[in-house]
Enzyme design. Structure first.
Site, PDB file in Angstrom:
ATOM      1  CG  HIS A  57      -0.401  -0.100   2.533  1.00  0.00           C
ATOM      2  ND1 HIS A  57      -1.158  -0.369   3.627  1.00  0.00           N
ATOM      3  CD2 HIS A  57       0.867   0.002   2.986  1.00  0.00           C
ATOM      4  CE1 HIS A  57      -0.398  -0.411   4.699  1.00  0.00           C
ATOM      5  NE2 HIS A  57       0.848  -0.188   4.337  1.00  0.00           N
ATOM      6  CG  ASN A  58       0.113   4.296   1.495  1.00  0.00           C
ATOM      7  OD1 ASN A  58      -1.022   4.389   1.043  1.00  0.00           O
ATOM      8  ND2 ASN A  58       0.365   4.246   2.782  1.00  0.00           N
TER       9      ASN A  58
END
Length: 203
Positions: free
Chosen positions: A134-135
């Site tokens: 994620h990110n």
């Protein structure tokens, strides 16, 4: 199955068993192969190919994007906080953005962002069996070879190459044009244009 609130432009091919969720939008010339799943409010551009059994949720997909069989795009990232009763799940509320001309290999997984979005830049090519946390932000025209693992919140510049089975810890930056050899493991920031190998990765 195409839900009534989904919007499909002319020329979309929906093969048997494919599911297009509520308020999804699919551009002309796109093929949704057998048994793929397009989630709620996912937008997919024109002239894309979503392979059989692929899953796309919480995502915006550009034009001319190929997602091969079994890939999973937009599932929750691995976010937990330790509490007195064990691991507490941290809500994941971001998206995955796949820009134009991206290709995603079979059985690759790209997690949605926690608070901000996970982004794959224009023209980037990702092989089979890659995990992107994620990110993560991948620049334009990167090449990510099979079995690479990129931990959360890592950023790659444009034209970065990561060889097979390479990895990067979270929250590091790999500069534009850097080359990470197969089986190398990045634990610190990498300057632009560097060529790194080994564990931990070194010039």
């Amino acid at each position: 199955t195409v839900l009534p609130s989904a919007r499909l432009e002319a020329g979309v091919v929906v093969e048997p068993g494919a599911i297009v969720g509520p308020e999804a939008a699919i551009g002309s010339g796109t093929t949704l192969a057998a048994c793929c799943v397009i989630g709620y409010r996912v937008h997919i551009g024109r002239d894309c190919y979503i392979g059989p059994n692929a899953s796309v949720t919480h995502a915006l997909v550009g034009n001319n994007v190929t997602i091969h069989a079994g890939a999973s795009i937009g599932q929750d990232g691995f976010g937990f906080a330790m509490g007195p009763e064990g691991h507490l799940k941290v809500p994941q509320i971001g998206r995955v953005i796949l820009q134009d001309h991206v290709e995603i290999g079979a059985n690759t997984t790209i997690d949605r962002g926690a608070l901000r979005d996970t982004v794959v830049g224009e023209g980037t090519k990702i092989d089979n069996l890659v995990q992107i946390g994620h990110n993560v932000v991948l620049g334009r025209h990167c090449v990510i070879v099979s079995q690479v693992g990129i931990s959360g919140s890592t950023e790659l510049g444009d034209f970065v190459v990561m060889g097979g089975h390479a990895g990067a810890v979270g929250h590091v930056r790999i500069g534009a044009g850097a080359q990470i050899a197969g089986m190398a493991h990045v634990k610190n920031d990498v300057p632009p244009g560097a060529r790194m190998g080994g564990t931990p990765a070194r010039p």
